[in-house]
Design a protein around this motif. Structure first.
Motif, PDB file in Angstrom:
ATOM      1  N   ALA A 109      44.079  38.805  37.859  1.00 46.65           N
ATOM      2  CA  ALA A 109      44.001  40.274  37.839  1.00 46.65           C
ATOM      3  C   ALA A 109      44.664  40.829  36.585  1.00 46.65           C
ATOM      4  O   ALA A 109      44.135  41.753  35.945  1.00 46.65           O
ATOM      5  CB  ALA A 109      44.650  40.856  39.089  1.00 46.65           C
ATOM      6  N   SER A 110      45.788  40.284  36.207  1.00 43.93           N
ATOM      7  CA  SER A 110      46.507  40.737  35.020  1.00 43.93           C
ATOM      8  C   SER A 110      45.668  40.530  33.760  1.00 43.93           C
ATOM      9  O   SER A 110      45.567  41.427  32.908  1.00 43.93           O
ATOM     10  CB  SER A 110      47.839  39.991  34.906  1.00 43.93           C
ATOM     11  OG  SER A 110      48.504  40.345  33.736  1.00 43.93           O
ATOM     12  N   VAL A 111      45.051  39.377  33.637  1.00 48.29           N
ATOM     13  CA  VAL A 111      44.195  39.097  32.476  1.00 48.29           C
ATOM     14  C   VAL A 111      42.985  40.030  32.473  1.00 48.29           C
ATOM     15  O   VAL A 111      42.587  40.556  31.427  1.00 48.29           O
ATOM     16  CB  VAL A 111      43.753  37.613  32.463  1.00 48.29           C
ATOM     17  CG1 VAL A 111      42.679  37.360  31.425  1.00 48.29           C
ATOM     18  CG2 VAL A 111      44.956  36.707  32.226  1.00 48.29           C
ATOM     19  N   ALA A 112      42.407  40.259  33.636  1.00 47.39           N
ATOM     20  CA  ALA A 112      41.250  41.162  33.730  1.00 47.39           C
ATOM     21  C   ALA A 112      41.630  42.573  33.276  1.00 47.39           C
ATOM     22  O   ALA A 112      40.892  43.210  32.512  1.00 47.39           O
ATOM     23  CB  ALA A 112      40.713  41.183  35.158  1.00 47.39           C
ATOM     24  N   LYS A 113      42.779  43.059  33.721  1.00 44.91           N
ATOM     25  CA  LYS A 113      43.242  44.394  33.319  1.00 44.91           C
ATOM     26  C   LYS A 113      43.449  44.463  31.812  1.00 44.91           C
ATOM     27  O   LYS A 113      43.030  45.425  31.162  1.00 44.91           O
ATOM     28  CB  LYS A 113      44.557  44.749  34.019  1.00 44.91           C
ATOM     29  CG  LYS A 113      44.425  45.102  35.470  1.00 44.91           C
ATOM     30  CD  LYS A 113      45.811  45.423  36.039  1.00 44.91           C
ATOM     31  CE  LYS A 113      45.865  45.194  37.517  1.00 44.91           C
ATOM     32  NZ  LYS A 113      47.206  45.372  38.072  1.00 44.91           N
ATOM     33  N   LYS A 114      44.111  43.448  31.253  1.00 44.83           N
ATOM     34  CA  LYS A 114      44.374  43.413  29.806  1.00 44.83           C
ATOM     35  C   LYS A 114      43.083  43.422  28.996  1.00 44.83           C
ATOM     36  O   LYS A 114      43.062  43.850  27.850  1.00 44.83           O
ATOM     37  CB  LYS A 114      45.197  42.181  29.440  1.00 44.83           C
ATOM     38  CG  LYS A 114      46.640  42.272  29.849  1.00 44.83           C
ATOM     39  CD  LYS A 114      47.379  41.001  29.490  1.00 44.83           C
ATOM     40  CE  LYS A 114      48.790  41.028  30.047  1.00 44.83           C
ATOM     41  NZ  LYS A 114      49.485  39.759  29.849  1.00 44.83           N
ATOM     42  N   ASN A 115      42.012  42.916  29.590  1.00 46.77           N
ATOM     43  CA  ASN A 115      40.733  42.842  28.881  1.00 46.77           C
ATOM     44  C   ASN A 115      39.778  43.966  29.268  1.00 46.77           C
ATOM     45  O   ASN A 115      38.580  43.874  29.003  1.00 46.77           O
ATOM     46  CB  ASN A 115      40.101  41.470  29.107  1.00 46.77           C
ATOM     47  CG  ASN A 115      40.828  40.394  28.332  1.00 46.77           C
ATOM     48  OD1 ASN A 115      40.693  40.305  27.121  1.00 46.77           O
ATOM     49  ND2 ASN A 115      41.628  39.601  29.025  1.00 46.77           N
ATOM     50  N   GLY A 116      40.311  45.009  29.890  1.00 43.44           N
ATOM     51  CA  GLY A 116      39.523  46.213  30.128  1.00 43.44           C
ATOM     52  C   GLY A 116      38.782  46.315  31.436  1.00 43.44           C
ATOM     53  O   GLY A 116      37.983  47.236  31.629  1.00 43.44           O
ATOM     54  N   PHE A 117      39.020  45.401  32.366  1.00 44.79           N
ATOM     55  CA  PHE A 117      38.348  45.504  33.664  1.00 44.79           C
ATOM     56  C   PHE A 117      38.899  46.733  34.381  1.00 44.79           C
ATOM     57  O   PHE A 117      40.107  46.907  34.456  1.00 44.79           O
ATOM     58  CB  PHE A 117      38.583  44.250  34.504  1.00 44.79           C
ATOM     59  CG  PHE A 117      37.605  44.074  35.610  1.00 44.79           C
ATOM     60  CD1 PHE A 117      36.475  43.294  35.431  1.00 44.79           C
ATOM     61  CD2 PHE A 117      37.782  44.697  36.837  1.00 44.79           C
ATOM     62  CE1 PHE A 117      35.558  43.119  36.453  1.00 44.79           C
ATOM     63  CE2 PHE A 117      36.868  44.540  37.861  1.00 44.79           C
ATOM     64  CZ  PHE A 117      35.743  43.747  37.662  1.00 44.79           C
ATOM     65  N   PRO A 118      38.047  47.594  34.907  1.00 45.08           N
ATOM     66  CA  PRO A 118      38.529  48.829  35.550  1.00 45.08           C
ATOM     67  C   PRO A 118      39.419  48.535  36.765  1.00 45.08           C
ATOM     68  O   PRO A 118      38.997  47.860  37.706  1.00 45.08           O
ATOM     69  CB  PRO A 118      37.247  49.533  35.994  1.00 45.08           C
ATOM     70  CG  PRO A 118      36.146  48.870  35.254  1.00 45.08           C
ATOM     71  CD  PRO A 118      36.601  47.501  34.909  1.00 45.08           C
ATOM     72  N   GLU A 119      40.632  49.042  36.736  1.00 46.43           N
ATOM     73  CA  GLU A 119      41.578  48.828  37.831  1.00 46.43           C
ATOM     74  C   GLU A 119      41.055  49.371  39.159  1.00 46.43           C
ATOM     75  O   GLU A 119      41.362  48.829  40.213  1.00 46.43           O
ATOM     76  CB  GLU A 119      42.927  49.462  37.516  1.00 46.43           C
ATOM     77  CG  GLU A 119      43.735  48.663  36.519  1.00 46.43           C
ATOM     78  CD  GLU A 119      45.153  49.162  36.393  1.00 46.43           C
ATOM     79  OE1 GLU A 119      45.844  49.238  37.434  1.00 46.43           O
ATOM     80  OE2 GLU A 119      45.555  49.464  35.260  1.00 46.43           O
TER      81      GLU A 119
END
Length: 149
Positions: A109-119
């Protein structure tokens, strides 16, 4: 001296609701111990196909070890159900470490957020992810191959 017979079988294990449609598992049969390479995803359709293939081949799971090529759900998902007390599961140390990490989904989840995945949709997306839904249910011991990460 009598030569031992070894037989290889390719099994096509379905992956329902997936564009890949199936994954291959390979069974190496020998007189002493068998080796199953990959197991299929933890879904009833896959389980039924795997059990049918194993029954047709006359496999004794108590004399069968597992080699998992990598930690995707369609390769390792049925390992916990197929493993017996005498089975060994071989997996590379990096994937084994990842699967044993209780925080691996929060790291994803942290990597996804850092790469722009919508929270706003991240948690729902992670809950629907096939690796979360259809992979291991409970802990599993692995025999690591190679060097520790």
């Amino acid at each position: 001296m009598m030569k031992k017979s070894i037989r290889d079988l390719r099994m096509e294990i379905p992956i329902p609701e997936n564009p890949l449609r199936a994954t291959n598992a390979y069974l190496i049969l020998s007189g002493e111990r068998n080796l199953l390479v990959d197991t299929g995803i933890n879904r009833s359709e896959s389980r039924t196909a795997m059990q049918s293939c194993l029954e047709e081949a006359g496999v004794d799971l108590s004399r069968t070890d597992f080699f998992i090529t990598h930690n995707h759900a369609d390769h390792i998902g049925l390992a916990p159900e197929l493993k017996t007390y005498s089975s060994r599961i071989f997996l590379n140390p990096q994937d084994a470490s990842f699967l044993k990490d209780p925080d691996h989904w929060s790291k994803i989840a942290s990597v996804a957020k850092k790469n722009g995945f919508p929270e706003s949709i991240l948690e729902a997306a992670l809950q629907r992810h096939p690796a979360r839904r259809y992979v291991l249910k409970g802990p599993l011991d692995f025999d690591p191959l190679g060097k520790e990460p």
